[in-house]
Every structure is written in C-alpha cells, then in structure tokens.
Design an enzyme around this catalytic site. Structure first.
Site, PDB file in Angstrom:
ATOM      1  N   ASP A 186      34.360  35.049  44.450  1.00 62.12           N
ATOM      2  CA  ASP A 186      35.357  35.774  45.233  1.00 62.12           C
ATOM      3  C   ASP A 186      36.720  35.567  44.595  1.00 62.12           C
ATOM      4  O   ASP A 186      36.861  34.850  43.601  1.00 62.12           O
ATOM      5  CB  ASP A 186      35.348  35.286  46.688  1.00 62.12           C
ATOM      6  CG  ASP A 186      35.712  36.394  47.681  1.00 62.12           C
ATOM      7  OD1 ASP A 186      36.596  37.232  47.352  1.00 62.12           O
ATOM      8  OD2 ASP A 186      35.133  36.418  48.769  1.00 62.12           O
ATOM      9  N   PHE A 196      35.614  41.419  41.611  1.00 65.95           N
ATOM     10  CA  PHE A 196      34.466  42.296  41.373  1.00 65.95           C
ATOM     11  C   PHE A 196      34.854  43.675  40.866  1.00 65.95           C
ATOM     12  O   PHE A 196      34.008  44.457  40.481  1.00 65.95           O
ATOM     13  CB  PHE A 196      33.537  42.377  42.576  1.00 65.95           C
ATOM     14  CG  PHE A 196      34.151  42.837  43.882  1.00 65.95           C
ATOM     15  CD1 PHE A 196      34.966  43.941  43.979  1.00 65.95           C
ATOM     16  CD2 PHE A 196      33.864  42.144  45.037  1.00 65.95           C
ATOM     17  CE1 PHE A 196      35.497  44.364  45.186  1.00 65.95           C
ATOM     18  CE2 PHE A 196      34.379  42.545  46.266  1.00 65.95           C
ATOM     19  CZ  PHE A 196      35.203  43.663  46.328  1.00 65.95           C
ATOM     20  N   HIS A 227      31.960  49.194  52.654  1.00 59.72           N
ATOM     21  CA  HIS A 227      32.559  50.108  53.642  1.00 59.72           C
ATOM     22  C   HIS A 227      34.084  50.119  53.580  1.00 59.72           C
ATOM     23  O   HIS A 227      34.719  51.029  54.126  1.00 59.72           O
ATOM     24  CB  HIS A 227      32.058  49.798  55.054  1.00 59.72           C
ATOM     25  CG  HIS A 227      32.691  48.612  55.704  1.00 59.72           C
ATOM     26  ND1 HIS A 227      32.757  48.470  57.062  1.00 59.72           N
ATOM     27  CD2 HIS A 227      33.302  47.508  55.201  1.00 59.72           C
ATOM     28  CE1 HIS A 227      33.370  47.335  57.371  1.00 59.72           C
ATOM     29  NE2 HIS A 227      33.693  46.741  56.256  1.00 59.72           N
ATOM     30  N   GLY A 242      37.050  35.132  40.742  1.00 58.71           N
ATOM     31  CA  GLY A 242      37.016  36.352  39.957  1.00 58.71           C
ATOM     32  C   GLY A 242      37.329  37.561  40.799  1.00 58.71           C
ATOM     33  O   GLY A 242      37.712  37.440  41.964  1.00 58.71           O
TER      34      GLY A 242
END
Length: 137
Positions: free
Chosen positions: A4, A31, A49, A29
């Site tokens: 994360d 994503f 979402h 990190g």
C-alpha cells in the site's frame, strides 16, 4: 504481504510484531505504477469502485502483468443490481460523482475482461458485497 501507499504501511505496526513479521512482508508502493510480481493471489478490497473505468484498467493492468499464470485476482466490492431493479447499493453512486461507482456483475465482467482477466465466480459475502474471483486470461 501488505502492499500500500507509504503512509498506510507506516501504520501497519501489528504486522511488524515478532510473531507476525516472519510471516508477513510490508511493502510501500503505488498500484498505479506497479505491484509486486509473481503473486499467486492479489486481493483488492473496495478499491476498484473508487475509480472510473480507464483508471481501474491501469490498476488491473498492473495486476495482470504481475500475477502468475495460475494466480487469482480477488476483488471485494459492492455489486449493484441491473438497472431498474431496487438496490441500496445505487445510493452510493452519489459519492462517486466525477469518477468511480458501484458496478453490476456484467460491468465487472467486462472491466476484468478488458484488464486481461476472466471472471470465474461471484460469491456473496453479506449485504450488497461480494467476492469477485478472476483468473488471468
């Protein structure tokens, strides 16, 4: 492994406890840039979402490049009912004005397909939430 943002993993002290640290790796990190490679499973909980389709595709694309050929991508998300069916999940779309939103199973199937995955099954996990299991295409 917990992967994360740096400010999130900085608060993951419970995962650094001696009885857990030898079984769990904590990596900072983003994503949007990459994800750790060669994983047998990637779990994204209430992530996709938050983003419009193009941005979600970037995340899914990074997962697809990183995942093993026999791996699984698991999404924990609210799954909206088709249009014109009553669904409290649709209320949450108000929060996503400008990007993201609750998607139907068909919309997730398309999003995953476009990201290089095949939706294997949808497992209800309570309320309007579900586990969407997919595999690399």
């Amino acid at each position: 492994m917990l992967y994360d943002l740096p400010n999130v993993v900085a608060g993951a002290e419970a995962l650094r406890a001696p009885d857990v640290a030898d079984r769990c790796e904590v990596i900072a990190g983003n994503f949007f840039e990459s994800v750790p490679t060669n994983g047998d499973a990637y779990i994204l909980s209430r992530v996709i979402h938050d983003w419009d389709d193009a941005t979600a595709q970037k995340i899914l694309g990074n997962c697809r490049r990183a995942i093993r050929s026999d791996g699984r991508l698991l999404l924990v998300e609210g799954v909206a009912k088709p249009p014109n069916e009553p669904d409290p999940n649709k209320f949450f779309d108000v929060w996503f004005i400008g990007g993201g939103g609750e998607r139907t199973e068909a919309e997730y199937r398309t999003l995953l397909r476009d990201g290089g995955f095949i939706l294997v099954r949808v497992v209800p996990i309570g309320g309007s939430s579900a586990l969407l299991e997919s595999r690399p295409d």
